[in-house]
Write a protein that holds these residues in place. Structure first.
Motif, PDB file in Angstrom:
ATOM      1  N   ASN A  26       0.850  -1.195   0.000  1.00 57.96           N
ATOM      2  CA  ASN A  26       0.000   0.000   0.000  1.00 57.96           C
ATOM      3  C   ASN A  26       0.881   1.239   0.000  1.00 57.96           C
ATOM      4  OD1 ASN A  26      -1.795   2.096   0.526  1.00 57.96           O
ATOM      5  ND2 ASN A  26      -2.103   1.526   2.681  1.00 57.96           N
ATOM      6  N   PRO A  27       1.077   1.848  -1.178  1.00 58.92           N
ATOM      7  CA  PRO A  27       1.963   3.008  -1.237  1.00 58.92           C
ATOM      8  C   PRO A  27       1.237   4.316  -0.921  1.00 58.92           C
ATOM      9  CG  PRO A  27       1.339   2.352  -3.448  1.00 58.92           C
ATOM     10  CD  PRO A  27       0.554   1.495  -2.505  1.00 58.92           C
ATOM     11  N   TYR A  28      -0.072   4.227  -0.679  1.00 59.65           N
ATOM     12  CA  TYR A  28      -0.892   5.434  -0.516  1.00 59.65           C
ATOM     13  C   TYR A  28      -1.169   5.656   0.955  1.00 59.65           C
ATOM     14  CZ  TYR A  28      -1.714   3.609  -5.205  1.00 59.65           C
ATOM     15  OH  TYR A  28      -1.560   3.063  -6.454  1.00 59.65           O
ATOM     16  N   LEU A  29      -0.189   6.168   1.673  1.00 60.31           N
ATOM     17  CA  LEU A  29      -0.346   6.275   3.123  1.00 60.31           C
ATOM     18  C   LEU A  29      -0.950   7.603   3.556  1.00 60.31           C
ATOM     19  CD1 LEU A  29       2.908   4.477   4.296  1.00 60.31           C
ATOM     20  CD2 LEU A  29       0.596   3.570   4.175  1.00 60.31           C
ATOM     21  N   LEU A  31      -5.905   0.161  -4.735  1.00 59.86           N
ATOM     22  CA  LEU A  31      -5.329  -1.034  -4.112  1.00 59.86           C
ATOM     23  C   LEU A  31      -5.768  -2.303  -4.834  1.00 59.86           C
ATOM     24  CD1 LEU A  31      -5.757  -0.123  -0.340  1.00 59.86           C
ATOM     25  CD2 LEU A  31      -3.599  -0.313  -1.594  1.00 59.86           C
ATOM     26  N   LEU A  32      -7.022  -2.341  -5.248  1.00 56.80           N
ATOM     27  CA  LEU A  32      -7.506  -3.533  -5.958  1.00 56.80           C
ATOM     28  C   LEU A  32      -6.814  -3.694  -7.311  1.00 56.80           C
ATOM     29  CD1 LEU A  32     -11.323  -3.527  -5.083  1.00 56.80           C
ATOM     30  CD2 LEU A  32      -9.608  -5.193  -4.323  1.00 56.80           C
ATOM     31  N   GLU A  33      -6.487  -2.570  -7.966  1.00 56.57           N
ATOM     32  CA  GLU A  33      -5.728  -2.657  -9.225  1.00 56.57           C
ATOM     33  C   GLU A  33      -4.349  -3.275  -8.983  1.00 56.57           C
ATOM     34  OE1 GLU A  33      -5.503   1.231 -11.018  1.00 56.57           O
ATOM     35  OE2 GLU A  33      -7.677   1.245 -11.353  1.00 56.57           O
ATOM     36  N   ARG A  34      -3.705  -2.805  -7.922  1.00 51.22           N
ATOM     37  CA  ARG A  34      -2.384  -3.363  -7.598  1.00 51.22           C
ATOM     38  C   ARG A  34      -2.495  -4.834  -7.192  1.00 51.22           C
ATOM     39  NH1 ARG A  34       1.653   0.730  -6.708  1.00 51.22           N
ATOM     40  NH2 ARG A  34       2.859  -0.836  -5.590  1.00 51.22           N
ATOM     41  N   TYR A  35      -3.555  -5.136  -6.463  1.00 49.37           N
ATOM     42  CA  TYR A  35      -3.784  -6.526  -6.034  1.00 49.37           C
ATOM     43  C   TYR A  35      -3.953  -7.430  -7.266  1.00 49.37           C
ATOM     44  CZ  TYR A  35      -6.139 -10.430  -3.600  1.00 49.37           C
ATOM     45  OH  TYR A  35      -6.516 -11.663  -3.116  1.00 49.37           O
ATOM     46  N   GLU A  36      -4.736  -6.962  -8.220  1.00 47.70           N
ATOM     47  CA  GLU A  36      -4.960  -7.764  -9.427  1.00 47.70           C
ATOM     48  C   GLU A  36      -3.655  -7.970 -10.203  1.00 47.70           C
ATOM     49  OE1 GLU A  36      -8.136  -6.362 -11.900  1.00 47.70           O
ATOM     50  OE2 GLU A  36      -8.084  -8.166 -13.140  1.00 47.70           O
ATOM     51  N   GLU A  37      -2.817  -6.948 -10.262  1.00 51.69           N
ATOM     52  CA  GLU A  37      -1.517  -7.095 -10.933  1.00 51.69           C
ATOM     53  C   GLU A  37      -0.664  -8.166 -10.254  1.00 51.69           C
ATOM     54  OE1 GLU A  37      -1.248  -2.375 -12.165  1.00 51.69           O
ATOM     55  OE2 GLU A  37       0.397  -3.269 -10.995  1.00 51.69           O
TER      56      GLU A  37
END
Lengths: 236, 236
Positions: free
Chosen positions: A185-188, A199-205
């Motif tokens: 999670n880079p969005y702190l 986050l879901l986009e990154r999770y899918e990647e």
């Protein structure tokens, strides 16, 4: 022996790792031997919340757990910071078990304590290159060799290619252990917009990458449920 | 003995239950003894996809798993429909184990088969009132009594108050089993907008409810990760 406590909160769900979804209370200890660049709990070690640190006995903590959680819990997660720095947690683990609670621990695995053998779910999360830290894997080996393997899981947070390569190394080093890849999670920033979607986009990647990798078969790929629900909010 | 197969797909993640996040292949069998109002796989029993059903041997299925998943899997989830209707799955479970795969099974728990004792992760999901079905708990008892309890979990989908009351009854009946409350997905239309957001709202409501309930402590509360990621898309 007193324990430096930063937060006691819950009940809530464990948002990640080997007991993802479990109803639990959290005890967050202060202090860390690491300084991860993307740490989501920097306040435990960067001095910004030092006035919130309380030195508590195991009984103090048990009383606070009951004051906050009532009779609505039977599971407690000890997190940090790095709780493995604290020898005195032995008394808390013993007391929690005596009170009928299971105990989970979250640590990077940079230090062994005798009481780790009593933890019901021990999550070891060696830090990947993007953290800026270098992990001493000999220490990790030593912890793993002293604890019942059924109770351990490894969790590696993945932000980028180098982290993924590191995750592979760790999985290959300990193929017999439950292994979790967790999306970073880079969005702190508290005010980030569309956080869940990002986050879901990154999770899918990350899922796509793992699915195509025959060296990563016996693994779990997970998000942080609490972050999908509540972004970076503290105390949940 | 041939097995009626509806879909073979993966690798993907298991989106729910006791091995949530696990990299796995799916084999979806055709046919069900239930007709749940909110079933997300009605095509397995309502006749709309009957032309997709193939009668396959265990070897056929293994070949197809390899054709689709290559060498990128070591875990297979058998789902339905209700795969517990199919006696012939015994041969598939044996073959999968011989090929080095773990095998998970998803069933409502309305029927026992001898091969269930060989399943690595057996998810029993008795259906709550909103499904329109009435569960025969004596059959569920009988299954649970014949299978290693370490390998079983119970999963109850919750849409409304009556479902929650049912979930409580089930948890109290089998307090020693891992218990999952899963948030219901009433938005089965492919074109629903803001699906993830709506599901997370419902998930948060369910979490709030469980957190305040001292009769629901030793439980997990989980979403369907695949639905958060991919809405109602088939084959993922």
């Amino acid at each position: 022996m007193k324990i430096p406590v930063m937060e006691v909160f819950g009940p809530t769900i464990q948002g990640e790792g080997m007991v993802i979804g479990r109803k639990t209370m959290f005890v967050r200890t202060a202090g860390c031997d690491f300084r991860c660049s993307w740490c989501d709990s920097k306040f435990t070690w960067d001095g910004t919340a030092k006035d919130d640190i309380r030195m508590m006995t195991a009984e103090d903590i048990m009383n606070e757990l009951k004051a906050v959680g009532g009779d609505c819990f039977d599971h407690v997660t000890i997190s940090g910071g790095n709780p493995a720095l604290i020898k005195g947690l032995s008394s808390l683990v013993t007391l929690l078990h005596a009170e009928g609670c299971e105990v989970a621990l979250e640590t990077q695995g940079s230090k062994f304590q005798d009481w780790m053998t009593d933890i019901n779910q021990l999550t070891l999360s060696p830090k990947p290159p993007s953290s800026g830290m270098v992990h001493n894997l000999a220490v990790l080996d030593s912890i793993i060799n002293q604890v019942n393997k059924e109770r351990i899981s490894l969790k590696v947070v993945v932000f980028d290619d180098a982290d993924y390569a590191f995750a592979r190394t760790i999985h290959q080093r300990y193929p017999e252990l439950k292994f979790y890849l967790q999306v970073g999670n880079p969005y702190l920033d508290e005010t980030v917009s569309n956080h869940t979607e990002k986050l879901l986009e990154r999770y899918e990647e990350l899922i796509d990458r793992v699915m195509d990798d025959h060296q990563m078969n016996s693994v779990f790929v997970t998000p942080q449920l609490h972050t999908l629900l509540w972004s970076n909010k503290k105390g949940v």
